[in-house]
Design a protein around this motif. Sequence first.
Motif, PDB file in Angstrom:
ATOM      1  N   GLY A  35      59.550  35.290  85.293  1.00  0.00           N
ATOM      2  CA  GLY A  35      60.289  34.082  85.918  1.00  0.00           C
ATOM      3  C   GLY A  35      60.836  34.559  87.166  1.00  0.00           C
ATOM      4  N   TRP A  36      61.798  33.613  87.695  1.00  0.00           N
ATOM      5  CA  TRP A  36      62.312  33.882  88.800  1.00  0.00           C
ATOM      6  C   TRP A  36      63.955  34.060  88.953  1.00  0.00           C
ATOM      7  N   GLU A  37      64.348  34.866  89.794  1.00  0.00           N
ATOM      8  CA  GLU A  37      65.669  34.685  90.250  1.00  0.00           C
ATOM      9  C   GLU A  37      65.952  33.922  91.174  1.00  0.00           C
ATOM     10  N   LEU A  38      66.689  32.711  91.182  1.00  0.00           N
ATOM     11  CA  LEU A  38      66.701  31.439  92.031  1.00  0.00           C
ATOM     12  C   LEU A  38      68.074  31.457  92.754  1.00  0.00           C
ATOM     13  N   THR A  39      67.961  31.902  93.874  1.00  0.00           N
ATOM     14  CA  THR A  39      69.342  31.995  94.852  1.00  0.00           C
ATOM     15  C   THR A  39      69.462  30.684  95.791  1.00  0.00           C
ATOM     16  N   CYS A  40      70.744  29.959  95.674  1.00  0.00           N
ATOM     17  CA  CYS A  40      70.787  28.828  96.481  1.00  0.00           C
ATOM     18  C   CYS A  40      72.170  28.662  96.797  1.00  0.00           C
ATOM     19  N   ARG A  41      72.429  27.746  98.026  1.00  0.00           N
ATOM     20  CA  ARG A  41      73.945  27.651  98.201  1.00  0.00           C
ATOM     21  C   ARG A  41      74.805  27.112  96.985  1.00  0.00           C
ATOM     22  N   VAL A  42      75.973  27.289  96.995  1.00  0.00           N
ATOM     23  CA  VAL A  42      76.805  26.822  95.835  1.00  0.00           C
ATOM     24  C   VAL A  42      76.857  25.328  95.713  1.00  0.00           C
ATOM     25  N   ASP A  43      77.068  24.715  96.758  1.00  0.00           N
ATOM     26  CA  ASP A  43      77.100  23.344  96.604  1.00  0.00           C
ATOM     27  C   ASP A  43      75.681  22.798  96.177  1.00  0.00           C
ATOM     28  N   ASP A  44      74.525  23.501  96.283  1.00  0.00           N
ATOM     29  CA  ASP A  44      73.098  22.872  95.825  1.00  0.00           C
ATOM     30  C   ASP A  44      72.877  23.190  94.304  1.00  0.00           C
ATOM     31  N   VAL A  45      73.573  24.108  93.760  1.00  0.00           N
ATOM     32  CA  VAL A  45      73.248  24.467  92.318  1.00  0.00           C
ATOM     33  C   VAL A  45      73.447  23.559  91.100  1.00  0.00           C
ATOM     34  N   PRO A  46      74.315  22.657  91.305  1.00  0.00           N
ATOM     35  CA  PRO A  46      74.452  21.502  90.293  1.00  0.00           C
ATOM     36  C   PRO A  46      73.113  20.844  90.234  1.00  0.00           C
ATOM     37  N   ALA A  47      72.404  20.370  91.397  1.00  0.00           N
ATOM     38  CA  ALA A  47      71.402  19.662  91.152  1.00  0.00           C
ATOM     39  C   ALA A  47      70.157  20.392  90.852  1.00  0.00           C
ATOM     40  N   VAL A  48      70.075  21.779  91.294  1.00  0.00           N
ATOM     41  CA  VAL A  48      69.174  22.381  90.914  1.00  0.00           C
ATOM     42  C   VAL A  48      69.094  22.904  89.177  1.00  0.00           C
ATOM     43  N   TYR A  49      70.363  22.942  88.694  1.00  0.00           N
ATOM     44  CA  TYR A  49      70.623  23.229  87.376  1.00  0.00           C
ATOM     45  C   TYR A  49      70.109  21.909  86.720  1.00  0.00           C
ATOM     46  N   ALA A  50      70.467  20.918  86.992  1.00  0.00           N
ATOM     47  CA  ALA A  50      70.334  19.519  86.371  1.00  0.00           C
ATOM     48  C   ALA A  50      68.829  19.412  86.283  1.00  0.00           C
ATOM     49  N   ALA A  51      67.896  19.502  87.517  1.00  0.00           N
ATOM     50  CA  ALA A  51      66.564  19.316  87.287  1.00  0.00           C
ATOM     51  C   ALA A  51      65.932  20.346  86.527  1.00  0.00           C
ATOM     52  N   LEU A  52      66.322  21.504  86.394  1.00  0.00           N
ATOM     53  CA  LEU A  52      65.703  22.592  85.495  1.00  0.00           C
ATOM     54  C   LEU A  52      65.960  22.228  83.885  1.00  0.00           C
ATOM     55  N   VAL A  53      67.173  21.882  83.451  1.00  0.00           N
ATOM     56  CA  VAL A  53      67.350  21.355  82.342  1.00  0.00           C
ATOM     57  C   VAL A  53      66.590  20.263  82.021  1.00  0.00           C
ATOM     58  N   ALA A  54      66.510  19.129  82.759  1.00  0.00           N
ATOM     59  CA  ALA A  54      65.743  18.022  82.542  1.00  0.00           C
ATOM     60  C   ALA A  54      64.382  18.205  82.612  1.00  0.00           C
ATOM     61  N   ALA A  55      63.813  19.289  83.012  1.00  0.00           N
ATOM     62  CA  ALA A  55      62.367  19.741  82.923  1.00  0.00           C
ATOM     63  C   ALA A  55      62.137  20.495  81.637  1.00  0.00           C
ATOM     64  N   GLY A  56      63.365  20.956  80.709  1.00  0.00           N
ATOM     65  CA  GLY A  56      63.048  21.304  79.466  1.00  0.00           C
ATOM     66  C   GLY A  56      63.632  22.969  79.362  1.00  0.00           C
ATOM     67  N   ALA A  57      64.198  23.365  80.620  1.00  0.00           N
ATOM     68  CA  ALA A  57      64.990  24.908  80.524  1.00  0.00           C
ATOM     69  C   ALA A  57      66.055  24.647  79.698  1.00  0.00           C
ATOM     70  N   LYS A  58      66.506  25.687  79.090  1.00  0.00           N
ATOM     71  CA  LYS A  58      67.653  25.637  78.128  1.00  0.00           C
ATOM     72  C   LYS A  58      68.848  26.933  78.617  1.00  0.00           C
ATOM     73  N   PRO A  59      70.131  26.592  78.617  1.00  0.00           N
ATOM     74  CA  PRO A  59      70.877  27.799  79.279  1.00  0.00           C
ATOM     75  C   PRO A  59      71.161  28.663  77.911  1.00  0.00           C
ATOM     76  N   ALA A  60      71.080  29.823  78.582  1.00  0.00           N
ATOM     77  CA  ALA A  60      71.518  31.126  77.730  1.00  0.00           C
ATOM     78  C   ALA A  60      72.612  31.923  78.507  1.00  0.00           C
ATOM     79  N   GLY A  61      73.267  32.830  77.425  1.00  0.00           N
ATOM     80  CA  GLY A  61      74.355  33.454  77.936  1.00  0.00           C
ATOM     81  C   GLY A  61      74.239  34.836  77.954  1.00  0.00           C
ATOM     82  N   LEU A  62      75.253  35.459  78.111  1.00  0.00           N
ATOM     83  CA  LEU A  62      75.005  37.083  78.584  1.00  0.00           C
ATOM     84  C   LEU A  62      74.952  37.969  77.283  1.00  0.00           C
ATOM     85  N   LEU A  63      75.175  37.325  76.212  1.00  0.00           N
ATOM     86  CA  LEU A  63      74.658  38.231  74.945  1.00  0.00           C
ATOM     87  C   LEU A  63      73.111  38.083  74.675  1.00  0.00           C
TER      88      LEU A  63
END
Length: 852
Positions: free
Chosen positions: A681-709
Amino acid sequence: MRVFKVGSILAVQTNAKQLLFPVNIYRKCFLWQVPLSSHLSGQFPNFFGENMADTLPSHASVVVIGGGIMGCSTFYHLAKMGVSDAILLERNALTSGTTWHSAAQVRALRHSRNQTRMIQYSIELYSQLEQETGQSVGWIQKGALSIATTPDRLTHIQRQEALAKAYGLNAQSISVAEAKERWPLMNADDVLGAVWSPDDGRVSPSDVCAALVKAAKKLGAKLFERTGVTGILTENGRIRGVESSQGTIMCDAIALCAGLWSREVGAMAGAEVPALACEHFYLLTKPVDGIVGNMPTLSDQDNHLYIRDDSGGLLVGCLEPLGKPIAPGVLNETFEFGLLPEDWDHFEPMMINALRRLPALEKAEVKMLLNGPESFTPDGTFMLGETAETRGLFLGCGMNSLGIASGGGAGMNLAHCIVHGHTAYDLPEADAKRFAPAFNNLDHLMARAPEILGTRYDIAFPGKQYKSARNLRSLPLDKEYRDAKAHMGQFNGWERPLYFNKTAEPVLRFDRPDWFENVRAEVMAAHQEAAIFDSSTFGKIEVQGPDAESFLLHVCAGHMTRPPGSVIYTAMLNERGTFESDLTAQRIAQDHYRLFVGTTAIKRDLAWLRHHSQGFNNVTLTDSTESYAVLGLMGPEAARIVHQCGATADVDKIGYFKHGTVHLAGKQVRAARMSFVGEAGWELTCRVDDVPAVYAALVAAGAKPAGLLAQSSMRIEKGFCAMGHELDGDTTPIAAGLAFTIRKGSGYIGADALVEARARGEVSRIISLTLDDNTAVPLGHEPIYLDGRVVGQTSSCAFGYRVGKPVGLGYSHEPLKDGVRVKIDIARQMSDATVTIGTLFDPEGMRMKGRG
């Protein structure tokens, strides 16, 4: 049963029986007003007259501020280490803040090897001080008894017993009958088990300080009592001197050991010292039938009590679940050998617990309820070392009611840090640079310090989080994560998702946790589809300028000359060749690197870099942590998802440990091809203001959030080391199996030490472990046994969902072969395990090492 007052009489009513105990009304005590209590009488040695230096010198190498146990110990050890012109300044009289009223228990076992080692040093020091100085210190070594009245507490003390075995301490489980023999006055009806530690003891606090100062003065160091600090002189962020009521003294360094007043004194030098005083209570009685001579210390932590004999009577102390904070200013410069008002209403629940445990208390006469202030930090561990804000200002404060136990070893380590530039052994949990600025906020301290007092007797459940001073720092996607039912944990002030789809508050436990299946689902998402891991809390440091490469070649041991577009894993080592930090660097341009450091390391690492940038005139360092968000997109579906979100074919050309600019959801993102979890995979770095849009697109495409554990489980399966677990200031990259990340030759800090380590035959000692028992729950720090002897210790443990077994990383004291069978001691239950040299899980196509 209840406790109440009738005039000056304390009344205790149990069922139909009412007993009246006389209560001493304790008056404020000064040096020449010895308290009525026999426990406290005779504790204040005379340091005036011939013992007092007459004239403040114009210069000293080191000025120690504060005459409690930490100041006196640091003063003593500085003199022992050759700093014969050290000066100790005490505003009032020695021990007159917290030290004089300490219950003075010295119990060696702590949660880390080096904190335990530190208190073992205190025990050795206190036991020999009288022989060295001729000054009695009242050292009494009668051991300590810890009892359990609940199954979870029994597991807790058995885990402590196992830890003692790993650290070479003498501790053993004993029967309830034997515990009763050691403490005949104890009601043992509800006791389930006990652990006996015969080498622990107690000491007379003021006598210890007298002995330490006596020895230091013989070596030329000087003491000035009645000398208050009124200001601290700094120049270009460095200590230059101290202004006092007796004049100004220039100096090269300050050891700030001012106890209850350390936060205010630190502010004089522009430094953050997040510590706050709380009230601390213990009861003293007149002689009680059945107490003859000295007895062990009794810890009844389920009832928040510690108990011991005192001059034929009882000392009953408490660390109640929620303490009482003391606002700054209440303890002013006139607070000398002082106590706070008795508060029987607050102590009543603890008194009821004590009466149940010790029926003899019902007939005991009470001398006093002592209420003395002690200082606490936001995480319950003291502060030791140089501050990030001011060079030459060293902290030795915030002792969290462990001043006497820690003082001998902590003072030695602080002196060692001042003289040699580092502590005698690694103490990262006590690093003075570890706290985010938010924790120095007074409102946060007033909320957190009382909780910390209570956590001293908490059961060490995995996953336990503080309740107070939360939501200090929020991730850019905080709302999205909470909408996804994230269970949050606090790290350096940040709220981070531990796991998702929480249905209720988890019940803390030592067996399989409530969140087990939640974490499994997240790991499987990353393994079979794609998951998003938020790493936005990582520190980001921009290193820019014509000297950027040469500077990083000096401070980093990795291959920093790789071209722009490279990702570089590297260690920052100290002169001993051990870890100061590990990090990844993205080379953005020929004169620009972006460093990614651990969540809790930003303040420390930035201070280290700034210190070592002297001499590199054309380099700038900028903290950009809160400007950028970082999302790790990991799993076999990662490539499909980024293309669905708008990435062009160029993203596929980014090789392992390379980075490049792509566009996702119309936002510019820097994609680094790397993984900390063992899935592509990738580590994706972006400006803080841009990350909500990036996250929403990733989730809409099928990615699921995962936590620290989930991330931790996958890291351990992959065998990736982490700072604070496998990597620390006592470990070299060679021992950690990371020698391949270190460039050959010299020129970087620590290079010579690594040459010496190789010459003496140092090899990798890190191992992976797979446990046979699918239901075992190792937590880390468990001893590893081979043929009945301890051969190592785990460092990180979790359930390995891709392996299907509990797994761990650890270090062996001796070479272990791949496949050898060992036993892991989990709360004195031995669990069979297999040693693997290398990774436990390595998906096909992954041929890289991740960030430690």
